[in-house]
Motif scaffolding. Structure first.
Motif: not given
Length: 1290
Positions: A841-844, A865-879, A902-903
């Motif tokens: 995935p991009p940003g990795f 370690i991926s900043l974008i991946q961490d963002m996606r985790h948050i975007q996937n949290i519906g709550e 680092r991020h």
């Protein structure tokens, strides 16, 4: 609030000021406000929204000339200067007429308007201003003809617009000025000219003028009366009894401030004016009508606003009435007693200072609305922790995650009772006609331009944009019953005119309501902080070094204080204790040793606290959440009534002055040019009243007052220290109202940048000290000092700081969270640039950058370690629904993963993006400061945070499980089907089948919290169902936390203890930089529970035996751990399972007890403790049938023991002998039976057969001390994790 008034003055008023139109310089547009307006408008146009928000030009240029603002000047002020309060011409001019001059004609409403303002000096002391703005006819011919010319130009433009075809707007048309809506039917041209024109021959032109008193103390009601009477003298047909100079001279030089606790009467032009000042034992002076604030906002909103102010969030008040802004700001800060607002405080923000809304510090500011723009048009630089109060529309917008004020409902009830007793509705009730009848919702279609200078104007000055507006307005009119034609400004001043005649009655009522409400608020703090003195940390060094190290010092024992508080108070209190106002309050407590030295507010507060203590005579540490109402309202009211009914002092009456003949002439309707030679200096005899009234005593009081201001410091040096000690915020208490050159603005921004960096340094340090302090405690050093609530508070305040840094110097604001907006821009740019065939995935960051962790060595490849991946985790949290929430979650996740610095470094390394989003002066573009900031954040990597896992408890999380079989002994031939069940502090997974060939699975389930145990086993199928497992590794795929569950034992029938399943206790693995190979050995080097359990397998070559001393110590340590666990606050207890079954836990310790002196059997045959216990059980059961011992106690104990043994033996689980022993110990601990069982077994004949004489279990005194130690567990309510007792029905 009257803290910090200028102590040099004992006169009622310092200056009398007149502002207005300077006919010499003519009509100058008020460039500053016009420019701001223009910038604001273009910002909307080029802004992120991409739609035309207002009009083509700044408001000032397309508005009809009568609606524009022009420069006002200070025309005169008397005296020229007083040493204790130097005259600040720019500030006074700006605040007397914040919008500049406004013009009206005879058809417009020209009611006088009163407003007050405040000037805060750099040292934090304040001066108050009270201004009355009225209209005067313009006599200058040049001005009138200039206005006529402006109109000709304006009408020509408007005519063009009207005759352009109204096609749907193409992009070209967007540059055309759009006509503004108006409250009349579609405009006929004739009508347009009538309202949009000024005809020099037909119309009379009026211009605003302002008279103002500058005073050291805020006697608002008295000043209002003085000014209204002066204005009345000018407008009434009869000339005043004396020339106006006499009255002004009197108020400037002959009326003193009333002494503390006294009232004073002096003469206005037409009637007496009374003011009274509280004594030193009462709440400080406050002379604004609090009822006005409750009318405008309602109790619920006021309490929310109050909470925001106490937590030092950014607060923006918004209204078209200057006086409302001032009343709400002053009322809220007055109700904070004994605390004081420490940050930027500008209740009326002049148009030219709008750039101050960019300030990345807490502020309380008031912004004037022109009554046209609804909230959505207002672009504010930062809203992540902004409390926005739309006063006129009874509406308040709160930041997310605002904690509740303690006992909120009872508190609201108590305030409402007071209000209702005075006929004020707790829901709020707005007098002004605009919003009658609909206090509860806000209307976006309010188009009235009622206040575009300081004053009311007709509503009929704009062209209509669409006809819908009319339809909506007519509906609104029907609802509110207001007739449009008569919608004139009915401000309080005009409707209260008649009531003001017997104003003493009205005013007394105002004072009574004020004091009652203030007492109710003050009482909340006296109850809440009744024991605060106990927790103040007195500095161990002398004051000098205390001052120098103030930043590093803790001045209050927060943890102990919070541990005494009722649970529901904690979210609010833990944040409040972190504020600057609380720190300053405690500082002043530390600096004052006796009552003489104490600041006024502190002295009054301490007296109240002492009184509560005497009344309640309760132990200081025992807190209750019982709501205790205010009891001292009556005496506070009496004091005021006494002063008002019996006047203590009367000032000199006004008298004729020595004026030249023909001066003081008077022309109706015009405020005269006053004679400056009489007014510029006071009486030569240095004030008769001052001489008369024991000046020494007053001087002493002044000195005390001065001490109160500066906390009784012996020299100027101390004064400087304390200013520095008060953290940020105070570096800029109020923007400079003068000299707004670019260099001044740049310097202000530089101060902000330095301040943000300093705040970041202090926050990271404080968080590390707290966190490390706590970890040190867990290692057995010192006392625990941080609670879960407190940790959450510190992290929330770090998120706020990051939001403030990210919104400093933004080019264009998008969304409520500046940080999240920046992250989204970054994500977009990276995803656009990512090549379709790119790796992963991009940003990795690719493999070289992977974090190595000792995850069982080869057991599990580390997470990328991926900043974008961490963002996606948050975007996937519906709550998480909002941007601010997403940004906070992302910060928490990055902190838990130790990647925050680092991020952010990676985010800011995209210089092009940063340049595009931020102005040159922004914090994020100051390279050195940015580097230091990231360096400070890097220090968080030294400690473990679970701030994401512990907060988002309901989200779904993917977990990855790997089972690591022993490399030595045939894992490859294994034929059975393995399963695992993972448990954490929050929940457990249930049984998960693991594929035999890969031995790993990934599954998703609701957040388990920190992981505690893994149950694993197999179904014993196939030819070779014996399996030696080294460990199980489980990783949380979002946070990257990896847990290792050591085993080191066989699972299979007829091998080891014959167990087909085991319960493993895990520990969190720390990521290491080098790949540690040592983890692959078997058995694991760490002394894991699995390895300890191997002591139990008794064979001649087993591990070196422990001696009785070591065993006793082991039991002591294990019990100690459990006792400590229960002494922690519930939210912070770790895993009890670890303390029972983990390394050196209770189960291990008791294994050592039973294994000591066990007789060695034949070679190669293992005997387990469980075998001994089963034999004992058989003996007890037979003894019971023989009823050998009649002792009832003995029988109950035996019955319990046998019942547990039977239950565990008959369980369907294949847990093996050691597993059964573990279950017995856990159940015994839960039901507080262990010490009984030890006593039983020590006396059992089986023991003497199976143990040598030297065995611990045969030593009477050792057994007794063991029983005593185990008895300490009786006071604790031990709850076992489900995985430990599954399948046993007891």
């Amino acid at each position: 609030m009257t803290t910090g008034f200028s102590s040099g003055s004992s006169r009622f008023a310092d200056y009398f000021v007149i502002c207005g139109l300077d006919t010499e310089s003519g009509l100058e547009p008020d460039e500053l406000s016009a420019l701001c307006q223009y910038i604001e408008d273009t910002k909307f146009r080029d802004g992120a929204r991409g739609k035309l928000a207002r009009s083509n030009e700044g408001e000032n240029f397309e508005q009809s000339p009568l609606r524009r603002t022009f420069k006002s000047k200070v025309l005169a002020h008397y005296p020229d200067n007083v040493e204790w309060n130097p005259f600040d011409q720019d500030a006074v001019g700006m605040l007397c007429m914040p919008k500049g001059l406004s013009f009206r004609t005879q058809v417009d409403s020209r009611e006088p308007q009163f407003h007050s303002f405040i000037i805060t000096r750099e040292d934090g002391s304040r001066t108050y201003g009270f201004a009355l703005t009225f209209f005067e006819e313009v006599t200058s011919k040049q001005i009138c003809s200039a206005m006529q010319t402006l109109y000709h130009m304006h009408n020509a433009e408007q005519y063009d617009i009207l005759h352009t075809p109204t096609t749907p707007h193409g992009p070209e048309d967007q540059r055309l000025p759009q006509p503004r809506p108006m409250l009349h039917a579609a405009p006929a041209i004739s009508r347009l000219q009538r309202f949009n024109s000024y005809d020099i021959s037909r119309d009379t032109l009026y211009v605003s003028k302002c008279i103002c008193l500058i005073t050291p103390m805020a006697f608002a009601q008295a000043c209002r009366k003085v000014l209204e009477q002066l204005h009345q003298a000018v407008t009434s047909p009869q000339p005043p009894p004396l020339p106006l100079e006499s009255f002004i001279y009197n108020i400037l030089y002959e009326v003193p401030l009333p002494p503390s606790g006294r009232s004073l009467k002096f003469s206005g032009v037409y009637g007496p004016v009374v003011c009274q000042r509280p004594s030193t034992s009462e709440l400080p002076l406050f002379d604004f009508a609090i009822s006005e604030m409750f009318n405008l906002l309602g109790v619920e909103n006021v309490l929310q606003l109050f909470t925001c102010a106490l937590l030092e969030l950014q607060i923006l008040l918004y209204s078209q009435h200057y006086q409302r802004l001032m009343t709400v700001a002053e009322s809220i800060t007055a109700l904070m007693f004994p605390f004081q607002w420490q940050h930027v405080y500008v209740p009326i923000l002049p148009a030219s200072l709008l750039h101050f809304l960019d300030a990345p510090v807490p502020y309380l500011m008031g912004l004037h609305s022109n009554g046209q723009d609804d909230r959505t048009k207002l672009e504010l630089p930062q809203e992540a922790n902004l409390c926005f109060v739309d006063i006129d529309n009874h509406f308040i917008e709160l930041p997310e995650e605002l904690p509740q004020f303690p006992n909120k409902l009872e508190f609201i009830q108590e305030i409402s009772e007071v209000l209702m007793s005075f006929g004020v509705s707790p829901e709020g009730n707005i007098h002004s006609s605009e919003s009658q009848g609909r206090p509860r919702f806000r209307s976006v279609d309010m188009v009235s331009d009622k206040r575009n200078g300081n004053l009311g104007s007709p509503l009929t000055s704009y062209l209509l944009r669409e006809n819908e507006t009319i339809a909506r307005l007519q509906a609104l009119v029907k609802r509110t019953g207001v007739s449009l034609e008569k919608l004139e400004v009915r401000d309080d001043a005009s409707c209260n005119k008649d009531a003001r005649a017997q104003c003493d009655e009205e005013e007394l009522k105002m004072h009574q309501l004020n004091i009652q409400v203030r007492e109710v608020f003050a009482n909340r703090f006296t109850q809440m902080f009744a024991d605060y003195e106990v927790f103040v940390i007195q500095p161990s060094h002398d004051k000098e070094s205390w001052f120098t190290n103030r930043d590093q010092m803790q001045n209050f024992d927060k943890a102990s204080f919070l541990s005494d508080q009722p649970e529901p108070y904690l979210p609010f209190l833990s944040r409040f204790l972190e504020t600057q106002m609380f720190a300053s309050f405690i500082d002043s407590k530390i600096l004052c040793h006796d009552d003489e030295e104490k600041e006024h507010t502190l002295r009054v507060f301490d007296a109240r606290v002492d009184k509560i203590r005497m009344l309640n005579v309760r132990t200081p540490t025992l807190r209750t959440s019982m709501y205790q109402k205010c009891t001292n309202i009556e005496e506070a009211e009496k004091a005021i009534e006494m002063r008002v009914t019996k006047i203590d002092h009367t000032a000199l009456h006004p008298h004729l002055l020595d004026m030249k003949i023909g001066q003081g002439r008077y022309e109706q309707g015009f405020f005269p040019r006053l004679q400056s030679d009489v007014l510029s200096t006071g009486p030569t005899s240095n004030n008769r009243w001052a001489k008369r009234s024991a000046p020494a005593q007053w001087r002493r009081r002044d000195r005390q007052k001065q001490h109160a201001e500066h906390l009784y410091l012996d020299n100027d040096q101390r004064e400087k220290y304390i200013q520095e000690a008060r953290n940020l915020g105070t570096t800029i208490r109020q923007p400079k109202l003068s000299n707004l050159s670019p260099s001044v603005i740049a310097q202000t921004n530089w101060k902000f940048v330095e301040g943000l960096l300093k705040e970041c340094r202090n926050k990271t340090k404080r968080m590390l000290v707290e966190k490390m302090g706590r970890e040190a405690v867990e290692l057995g050093h010192g006392e625990v000092s941080i609670t879960g609530v407190e940790e959450n508070t510190l992290i929330a305040s770090l998120c706020d700081l990051l939001e403030r840094i990210w919104s400093h110097g933004l080019q264009v604001k998008q969304g409520k969270s500046a940080l999240w907006s920046h992250l989204l821009h970054y994500q977009d740019s990276k995803e656009k640039n990512a090549t379709p065939g790119g790796l992963g995935p991009p940003g990795f960051i690719h493999d070289s950058e992977r974090r190595k962790s000792d995850g069982g060595g080869s057991a599990m490849p580390p997470l990328r370690i991926s900043l974008i991946q961490d963002m996606r985790h948050i975007q996937n949290i519906g709550e998480i629904k909002t941007d601010v929430g997403k940004a906070r979650a992302w910060v928490r996740l990055s902190m838990e993963k130790k990647l925050l610095s680092r991020h952010l470094k990676q985010l800011l390394s995209d210089h092009e993006l940063t340049k595009k989003l931020y102005k040159r002066y922004a914090f994020l573009r100051c390279d050195d400061e940015k580097e230091q900031f990231l360096y400070h954040l890097l220090s968080f990597n030294a400690v473990d945070y679970f701030c994401f896992t512990n907060v988002f408890t309901t989200i779904m999380i993917p977990y990855h499980v790997v089972i690591v079989p022993s490399k030595k002994l045939g894992g490859s031939m294994f034929t059975a089907n393995p399963w695992v069940c993972v448990s954490g502090e929050l929940s457990e997974t249930g049984v998960l089948q693991v594929p035999r060939n890969t031995l790993e699975i990934t599954f998703e389930c609701q957040n388990l919290g920190k992981l505690t145990t893994v149950q694993m086993g197999h179904d014993n199928s196939g030819l070779y169902a014996k399996w030696l497992v080294e460990c199980v590794v489980v990783r949380n795929e979002i946070t990257g936390h990896t847990y290792k569950f050591p085993c080191g034992r066989w699972l299979g029938k007829g091998v080891d203890d014959g167990s087909l399943e085991r319960i493993l206790v895990g520990e969190l693995m720390t990521p290491t930089t080098e790949n540690d190979e040592r983890m692959c050995r078997t058995p694991p080097m760490q002394q894991s529970p699995g390895m300890m359990r191997r002591f139990v397998t008794i064979s001649p070559s087993s591990k070196p035996k422990l001696n009785t001393g070591q065993i006793q110590e082991g039991v002591g340590e294990a019990i100690n751990g459990i006792v400590k666990h229960f002494h922690k606050p519930e939210k912070e207890r770790g895993s009890l399972t670890l303390l029972l079954c983990g390394e050196y836990g209770l189960v291990w310790a008791l294994e050592q007890v039973f294994q000591h002196g066990f007789k060695s059997p034949r070679l190669f045959k293992n005997v387990f403790i469980w075998d001994f216990l089963e034999k004992a059980q058989v003996y007890f059961e037979s003894a019971e049938q023989r009823e050998a011992t009649p002792d009832e106690n003995w029988q109950t104990r035996v019955r319990h023991f046998c019942r547990f043994m039977r239950a565990i033996n008959s369980t369907s689980r294949n847990i093996g002998k050691d597993g059964k022993f573990q279950m017995l110990v856990c159940l015994g601990a839960r039901d507080h039976l262990l010490h009984h069982w030890i006593a039983l077994l020590a006396d059992c004949p089986i023991t003497s057969q199976m143990y040598e004489d030297s065995a611990l279990i045969k030593d009477r005194s050792l057994v007794n001390s063991l029983i005593r130690v185990l008895q300490t567990l009786q006071e604790f309510n031990i709850t076992l994790e489900a995985s430990l007792v599954k399948g046993v029905g007891i």
